[in-house]
Design an enzyme around this catalytic site. Structure first.
Site, PDB file in Angstrom:
ATOM      1  N   GLY A  19       0.400  -1.655  -0.105  1.00  0.00           N
ATOM      2  CA  GLY A  19       1.609  -0.835  -0.241  1.00  0.00           C
ATOM      3  C   GLY A  19       1.615  -0.028  -1.528  1.00  0.00           C
ATOM      4  O   GLY A  19       2.256   1.027  -1.595  1.00  0.00           O
ATOM      5  N   ALA A  42       2.605  -4.790  -1.415  1.00  0.00           N
ATOM      6  CA  ALA A  42       3.878  -5.445  -1.129  1.00  0.00           C
ATOM      7  C   ALA A  42       3.829  -6.860  -1.696  1.00  0.00           C
ATOM      8  O   ALA A  42       2.754  -7.440  -1.856  1.00  0.00           O
ATOM      9  CB  ALA A  42       4.113  -5.470   0.371  1.00  0.00           C
ATOM     10  N   GLU A  93      -4.777  -5.225   3.545  1.00  0.00           N
ATOM     11  CA  GLU A  93      -3.843  -5.960   4.400  1.00  0.00           C
ATOM     12  C   GLU A  93      -4.556  -6.819   5.435  1.00  0.00           C
ATOM     13  O   GLU A  93      -4.050  -7.863   5.850  1.00  0.00           O
ATOM     14  CB  GLU A  93      -2.890  -4.985   5.103  1.00  0.00           C
ATOM     15  CG  GLU A  93      -1.802  -4.412   4.201  1.00  0.00           C
ATOM     16  CD  GLU A  93      -2.195  -3.138   3.480  1.00  0.00           C
ATOM     17  OE1 GLU A  93      -3.412  -2.849   3.397  1.00  0.00           O
ATOM     18  OE2 GLU A  93      -1.300  -2.432   2.993  1.00  0.00           O
ATOM     19  N   GLU A  97      -0.205   2.954  -0.629  1.00  0.00           N
ATOM     20  CA  GLU A  97       0.629   3.734   0.295  1.00  0.00           C
ATOM     21  C   GLU A  97       1.757   4.461  -0.448  1.00  0.00           C
ATOM     22  O   GLU A  97       2.102   5.588  -0.103  1.00  0.00           O
ATOM     23  CB  GLU A  97       1.192   2.817   1.381  1.00  0.00           C
ATOM     24  CG  GLU A  97       0.072   2.253   2.263  1.00  0.00           C
ATOM     25  CD  GLU A  97       0.600   1.304   3.312  1.00  0.00           C
ATOM     26  OE1 GLU A  97       0.917   0.153   2.946  1.00  0.00           O
ATOM     27  OE2 GLU A  97       0.698   1.707   4.473  1.00  0.00           O
TER      28      GLU A  97
END
Ligand code: CO8
Length: 251
Positions: free
Chosen positions: A110, A66, A133, A113
């Site tokens: 992310g 992200a 993270e 993911e």
């Protein structure tokens, strides 16, 4: 549709390729990119000429997670509202056609993911997967803590989530999180070739199979078996099933 963070290519034979395109940020997933991904997938869902989708990045990175610049200073409520406002995460999990991720370089946070949400994950040799993270004081929030457990087992999953332990493509292959590892120069063609094979198959069957396998990850065995049973019988009413069984029996 004007796109700034994605490049769409069409290698034909029912396959479309989505290339994440924020090279200066290692393809970090900001809300613009996730919004564009949502719109593109919605369009592909309706497009009968597209039967399978390859998602890729660059040689250097599939995606570095992200966008931390965008997340900086946001409260939990603001993050939640931002994620709800972009359609990318929802669109990928709801997309009915098969998705193949061709990852090179790195797939972090992310980015990993997103790769895990694709139906099949293929990787270039040496690709690094990680959930870093914890280094930012948060956790994977797009399914990472759940999706890796079945493949890696609890202990290794814990190392990755709690201590950002990286997983290289070769180890990911052994564990079954990745289905193929090939030289970097071949990864896109490998994924496109596989996508073309799927696109040539009976579409109802491929999509039902995709949904059933994904249920195994998301539900209990009992729910998954019930879902599979519901998906199984209607396939006998499709033209493809009649044609393919007839072709087998009548040579
Ligand atoms: N977000 C924003 N910008 C990034 C990101 C990122 N994730 N990663 C790299 N960049 C930018 C850098 O800021 C830098 O920008 P600039 O040139 O303007 O300074 C540029 O990319 C190059 O980065 P580096 O100078 O750091 O290049 P290096 O080669 O030294 O390192 C790395 C590359 C290894 C990728 C390094 O940048 C890095 O570690 N990035 C962060 C990786 C990370 O922590 N990812 C996890 C993010 S959190 C997350 O993904 C949560 C997901 C939750 C989803 C929730 C949905 C419901």
């Amino acid at each position: 549709m004007t796109l700034e963070t994605l490049i769409i290519e069409n290698p034909a034979d029912g396959v479309a390729l989505i290339r994440l395109n924020r090279p200066r940020q290692y393809n970090a997933l900001n809300s613009q990119l996730l919004g564009e991904l949502g719109k593109v997938l919605a369009e592909f869902e309706q497009d009968d000429a597209i039967a399978a989708v390859v998602i890729t990045g660059s040689d250097k990175a599939f995606a570095a997670g992200a966008d931390i610049v965008e997340m900086l200073g946001k409260s939990g409520a603001e993050m939640s509202a931002m994620i709800d406002s972009v359609t990318g995460w929802r669109a990928i999990s709801e997309f009915s056609k098969p998705t193949i991720c061709a990852a090179s370089g790195m797939a972090l946070g992310g980015g990993f993911e997103l790769a895990l949400q694709c139906d099949v994950l293929m990787a270039a040799e040496g690709t690094k997967f990680a959930l870093p993270e914890v280094n930012l004081g948060v956790i994977p929030g797009a399914g990472g803590t759940q999706r890796i457990v079945a493949a890696l087992g609890k202990s290794l999953a814990m190392e990755m989530v709690m201590n950002a332990r990286p997983l290289l493509a070769e180890e990911a292959l052994q564990r079954g999180i990745v289905s193929r590892v090939v030289p970097a120069a071949d990864i896109e063609n490998e994924a496109i070739g596989f996508a073309k094979q799927l696109a040539a198959r009976a579409s109802h069957s491929v999509r039902a199979g995709k949904q059933c396998v994904n249920k195994a990850v998301l539900t209990t065995l009992e729910q998954g078996l019930a879902f599979e049973r519901e998906a199984f019988f209607p396939l006998f009413d499709t033209d493809d099933a009649k044609r393919l069984m007839d072709a087998f029996v009548n040579k």
